[in-house]
Design a protein around this motif. Sequence first.
Motif, mmCIF file in Angstrom:
data_model
loop_
_atom_site.group_PDB
_atom_site.id
_atom_site.type_symbol
_atom_site.label_atom_id
_atom_site.label_comp_id
_atom_site.label_asym_id
_atom_site.label_seq_id
_atom_site.Cartn_x
_atom_site.Cartn_y
_atom_site.Cartn_z
ATOM 1 N N PHE A 206 0.822 -1.214 0.000
ATOM 2 C CA PHE A 206 0.000 0.000 0.000
ATOM 3 C C PHE A 206 0.857 1.266 0.000
ATOM 4 O O PHE A 206 0.599 2.223 0.729
ATOM 5 C CB PHE A 206 -0.982 -0.008 1.168
ATOM 6 N N GLY A 207 1.912 1.243 -0.844
ATOM 7 C CA GLY A 207 2.751 2.419 -1.021
ATOM 8 C C GLY A 207 3.865 2.571 -0.006
ATOM 9 O O GLY A 207 4.636 3.529 -0.082
ATOM 10 N N ARG A 208 3.953 1.666 0.947
ATOM 11 C CA ARG A 208 5.028 1.754 1.940
ATOM 12 C C ARG A 208 6.237 0.960 1.462
ATOM 13 O O ARG A 208 6.127 0.098 0.605
ATOM 14 C CB ARG A 208 4.545 1.178 3.277
ATOM 15 N N GLN A 209 7.382 1.261 2.048
ATOM 16 C CA GLN A 209 8.574 0.462 1.822
ATOM 17 C C GLN A 209 9.457 0.531 3.060
ATOM 18 O O GLN A 209 9.387 1.488 3.828
ATOM 19 C CB GLN A 209 9.317 0.883 0.566
ATOM 20 N N VAL A 210 10.253 -0.500 3.225
ATOM 21 C CA VAL A 210 11.114 -0.618 4.401
ATOM 22 C C VAL A 210 12.035 0.582 4.538
ATOM 23 O O VAL A 210 12.195 1.135 5.635
ATOM 24 C CB VAL A 210 11.924 -1.938 4.329
ATOM 25 N N ASN A 211 12.660 1.008 3.458
ATOM 26 C CA ASN A 211 13.661 2.079 3.520
ATOM 27 C C ASN A 211 13.133 3.391 4.079
ATOM 28 O O ASN A 211 13.903 4.202 4.569
ATOM 29 C CB ASN A 211 14.282 2.328 2.144
ATOM 30 N N THR A 212 11.825 3.618 4.002
ATOM 31 C CA THR A 212 11.256 4.861 4.512
ATOM 32 C C THR A 212 10.429 4.641 5.778
ATOM 33 O O THR A 212 9.771 5.569 6.243
ATOM 34 C CB THR A 212 10.374 5.528 3.432
ATOM 35 N N SER A 213 10.490 3.455 6.342
ATOM 36 C CA SER A 213 9.718 3.130 7.544
ATOM 37 C C SER A 213 10.573 3.266 8.789
ATOM 38 O O SER A 213 11.801 3.299 8.720
ATOM 39 C CB SER A 213 9.171 1.698 7.444
ATOM 40 N N THR A 214 9.897 3.324 9.940
ATOM 41 C CA THR A 214 10.594 3.401 11.223
ATOM 42 C C THR A 214 10.072 2.314 12.146
ATOM 43 O O THR A 214 9.004 1.748 11.917
ATOM 44 C CB THR A 214 10.383 4.772 11.887
#
Length: 171
Positions: A72-80
């Motif tokens: 749903f548009g998320r990715q690991v590299n931009t997650s916390t």
Amino acid sequence: MSNSTPALQPFTQTSATSLAAIVCVGLIAYIGSKKLLPKNAQWQDRFTFIWLAFDAMIRFSIEGSFLVLSTFGRQVNTSTGPFAELWKEYARADSRWGRADETIVSVEILIVLGVGPLCCYILKQLLQDDPARYYWIVVLSTAEIYGGWMTFCPEWLTGSPNLNTSNALYL
């Protein structure tokens, strides 16, 4: 002033925490085998129970977290968060896991939603001493081999551009 970037540490606090969590999952699987299987269970059934319980817990918790962080548009590299840090560490070895690669996410959907529940089903059969478990173990093993193949074979065929083989931990 040097323009070079500092070398990444091959073993970090996230590595240590992740490995400790894996050991805990293994201990939970082992304790579950001691509590739920009959005392006279064959070693093969105990080993199978431990493996399947471990496999299911990893599929639902670790790999399930990857799906949450990669859909749903998320990715690991931009997650916390702690699971994001775990997957960022993994992405240091294979960059496809950091950017929500469609092939990886597709395989992981099958693994989390198919393999995880199948492990639980076989655990139930094992506890009931249902001989049909042997058939489902073959099905599960085939799915595991297929998932691994579909994860890594495309990468190998293209010269492994996303795999970091520069140190033993990542390899």
